[in-house]
Design a protein around this motif. Sequence first.
Motif, PDB file in Angstrom:
ATOM      1  N   GLY A  41      32.025  48.919  30.189  1.00 34.25           N
ATOM      2  CA  GLY A  41      32.861  47.719  30.204  1.00 34.25           C
ATOM      3  C   GLY A  41      32.509  46.777  31.338  1.00 34.25           C
ATOM      4  O   GLY A  41      31.913  47.186  32.342  1.00 34.25           O
ATOM      5  N   LEU A  42      32.858  45.511  31.157  1.00 30.86           N
ATOM      6  CA  LEU A  42      32.712  44.513  32.222  1.00 30.86           C
ATOM      7  C   LEU A  42      34.097  44.067  32.650  1.00 30.86           C
ATOM      8  O   LEU A  42      34.948  43.761  31.810  1.00 30.86           O
ATOM      9  CB  LEU A  42      31.909  43.300  31.732  1.00 30.86           C
ATOM     10  CG  LEU A  42      31.707  42.180  32.766  1.00 30.86           C
ATOM     11  CD1 LEU A  42      30.342  41.529  32.592  1.00 30.86           C
ATOM     12  CD2 LEU A  42      32.796  41.107  32.686  1.00 30.86           C
ATOM     13  N   THR A  43      34.323  44.045  33.967  1.00 35.97           N
ATOM     14  CA  THR A  43      35.618  43.580  34.457  1.00 35.97           C
ATOM     15  C   THR A  43      35.537  43.183  35.919  1.00 35.97           C
ATOM     16  O   THR A  43      34.497  43.310  36.556  1.00 35.97           O
ATOM     17  CB  THR A  43      36.710  44.647  34.228  1.00 35.97           C
ATOM     18  OG1 THR A  43      37.989  44.039  34.303  1.00 35.97           O
ATOM     19  CG2 THR A  43      36.604  45.771  35.233  1.00 35.97           C
ATOM     20  N   HIS A  44      36.662  42.695  36.437  1.00 35.17           N
ATOM     21  CA  HIS A  44      36.742  42.191  37.798  1.00 35.17           C
ATOM     22  C   HIS A  44      37.753  42.998  38.607  1.00 35.17           C
ATOM     23  O   HIS A  44      38.693  43.556  38.072  1.00 35.17           O
ATOM     24  CB  HIS A  44      37.196  40.724  37.808  1.00 35.17           C
ATOM     25  CG  HIS A  44      36.521  39.872  36.788  1.00 35.17           C
ATOM     26  ND1 HIS A  44      35.226  39.434  36.933  1.00 35.17           N
ATOM     27  CD2 HIS A  44      36.956  39.392  35.598  1.00 35.17           C
ATOM     28  CE1 HIS A  44      34.896  38.715  35.878  1.00 35.17           C
ATOM     29  NE2 HIS A  44      35.921  38.684  35.054  1.00 35.17           N
ATOM     30  N   GLY A  45      37.553  43.007  39.929  1.00 35.04           N
ATOM     31  CA  GLY A  45      38.509  43.620  40.838  1.00 35.04           C
ATOM     32  C   GLY A  45      38.600  42.771  42.089  1.00 35.04           C
ATOM     33  O   GLY A  45      37.610  42.166  42.507  1.00 35.04           O
ATOM     34  N   VAL A  46      39.776  42.721  42.686  1.00 31.25           N
ATOM     35  CA  VAL A  46      39.972  41.930  43.901  1.00 31.25           C
ATOM     36  C   VAL A  46      40.498  42.832  45.011  1.00 31.25           C
ATOM     37  O   VAL A  46      41.394  43.647  44.787  1.00 31.25           O
ATOM     38  CB  VAL A  46      40.960  40.770  43.655  1.00 31.25           C
ATOM     39  CG1 VAL A  46      41.238  40.014  44.945  1.00 31.25           C
ATOM     40  CG2 VAL A  46      40.415  39.816  42.603  1.00 31.25           C
ATOM     41  N   GLY A  47      39.930  42.682  46.216  1.00 35.62           N
ATOM     42  CA  GLY A  47      40.368  43.486  47.348  1.00 35.62           C
ATOM     43  C   GLY A  47      40.444  42.670  48.615  1.00 35.62           C
ATOM     44  O   GLY A  47      39.866  41.586  48.699  1.00 35.62           O
ATOM     45  N   ARG A  48      41.180  43.188  49.601  1.00 33.19           N
ATOM     46  CA  ARG A  48      41.261  42.523  50.906  1.00 33.19           C
ATOM     47  C   ARG A  48      41.113  43.573  51.992  1.00 33.19           C
ATOM     48  O   ARG A  48      41.371  44.751  51.773  1.00 33.19           O
ATOM     49  CB  ARG A  48      42.562  41.729  51.059  1.00 33.19           C
ATOM     50  CG  ARG A  48      43.798  42.513  51.456  1.00 33.19           C
ATOM     51  CD  ARG A  48      44.357  43.348  50.337  1.00 33.19           C
ATOM     52  NE  ARG A  48      45.589  44.026  50.696  1.00 33.19           N
ATOM     53  CZ  ARG A  48      45.671  45.166  51.357  1.00 33.19           C
ATOM     54  NH1 ARG A  48      44.581  45.752  51.782  1.00 33.19           N
ATOM     55  NH2 ARG A  48      46.829  45.732  51.586  1.00 33.19           N
ATOM     56  N   CYS A  49      40.689  43.126  53.171  1.00 35.80           N
ATOM     57  CA  CYS A  49      40.498  44.050  54.284  1.00 35.80           C
ATOM     58  C   CYS A  49      41.846  44.350  54.952  1.00 35.80           C
ATOM     59  O   CYS A  49      42.852  43.694  54.667  1.00 35.80           O
ATOM     60  CB  CYS A  49      39.510  43.473  55.293  1.00 35.80           C
ATOM     61  SG  CYS A  49      39.992  41.877  55.977  1.00 35.80           S
ATOM     62  N   ALA A  50      41.856  45.325  55.865  1.00 33.39           N
ATOM     63  CA  ALA A  50      43.096  45.741  56.512  1.00 33.39           C
ATOM     64  C   ALA A  50      43.807  44.605  57.245  1.00 33.39           C
ATOM     65  O   ALA A  50      45.020  44.434  57.097  1.00 33.39           O
ATOM     66  CB  ALA A  50      42.830  46.911  57.448  1.00 33.39           C
ATOM     67  N   PRO A  51      43.108  43.796  58.045  1.00 28.49           N
ATOM     68  CA  PRO A  51      43.800  42.673  58.702  1.00 28.49           C
ATOM     69  C   PRO A  51      44.059  41.496  57.771  1.00 28.49           C
ATOM     70  O   PRO A  51      44.657  40.503  58.176  1.00 28.49           O
ATOM     71  CB  PRO A  51      42.831  42.269  59.821  1.00 28.49           C
ATOM     72  CG  PRO A  51      41.495  42.702  59.343  1.00 28.49           C
ATOM     73  CD  PRO A  51      41.737  43.948  58.556  1.00 28.49           C
ATOM     74  N   GLN A  52      43.607  41.605  56.520  1.00 28.55           N
ATOM     75  CA  GLN A  52      43.795  40.577  55.488  1.00 28.55           C
ATOM     76  C   GLN A  52      43.210  39.225  55.912  1.00 28.55           C
ATOM     77  O   GLN A  52      43.735  38.165  55.580  1.00 28.55           O
ATOM     78  CB  GLN A  52      45.271  40.453  55.101  1.00 28.55           C
ATOM     79  CG  GLN A  52      45.821  41.762  54.550  1.00 28.55           C
ATOM     80  CD  GLN A  52      47.187  41.627  53.926  1.00 28.55           C
ATOM     81  OE1 GLN A  52      47.470  40.645  53.272  1.00 28.55           O
ATOM     82  NE2 GLN A  52      48.035  42.614  54.126  1.00 28.55           N
TER      83      GLN A  52
END
Length: 230
Positions: A41-52
Motif C-alpha cells: 500500500g501507499l500512504t502518508h504519516g505525520v510526526g513531530r519531535c519531542a520539543p515539537q
Amino acid sequence: MIYTAEVEHMCPVTKGAYHGPAPIPEEGKWVQAKEIKDISGLTHGVGRCAPQQGACKLTLNVKNGIIEEALVEVIGCSGMTHSAAMASEILPGKTLLEALNTDLVCDAINTAMRELFLQIVYGRTQTAFSENGLPVGAGLEDLGKGLRSQVGTMYGTKAKGSRYLEMAEGYVTRIALDENSEIIGYEFVHLGKMMAAIKKGVPADEALKKASGTYGRFKDAVKYIDPREE
C-alpha cells in the motif's frame, strides 16, 4: 520453551477452529496479513519531535512488505533536512518491520514512521481500495510541477497584522491591500517553474516573469507591500 510448574501440571485442551486474522483491504484485495510480506500500500504519516519544534510528513509506497519508494518532507528545523536526506537513503529496500525498528536520526521522522506503520498494517492506506495500488513514482507526483513540497508559511502580529510568505502557488512577493489595509490578494513566484526555465537557458528576469502570478483581487488593491520588508 520453558514452562512454569503450574503450566506443566495442566492437562492439554484442544484449541478450537482457527480462522486467521480479520482481512484488511490492500490495493483492491482483502488480505489476511500474517507476515510482513503480506503488506502492500501507499500512504502518508505525520510526526513531530519531542520539543515539537519540527514536523515530518512521510510517504511510503510498500509492495509485498518492501518499501519501494519514500518521500520525506520536513519543516521547522534545519537539522531535520539532513536527517531527511539520510532517511531517503535508509528507507527504500527495507521491510516495513525493519524501517519501524531503524533509527531514522530525527524524532519527527521516527514518529511519522510509527504513525504510518499503524495505518498500513490496519488496512487504512490511501490505496486500500485501488486495484494494484499505485506505481513506484506516485509519491513524487504529490509534489507537482517543479517538485516542491506544498508549504504554507504565514506570520502575524497584533501590532502589524498578517504577512503571507509562502502559499501552495509559491513564494509570495507582494501582498495586495484595499483602502482599509485589509489583504485582498497576493502576487507569487512558482520557484519550481522558474528554476526549470533557468536551467533550460531562459534569462532569469524572463523566467521570473513567466513563473509569476496573482491570486484574489490583486489588481484592485490600493497599496502593495513586500511581506518580508514592509
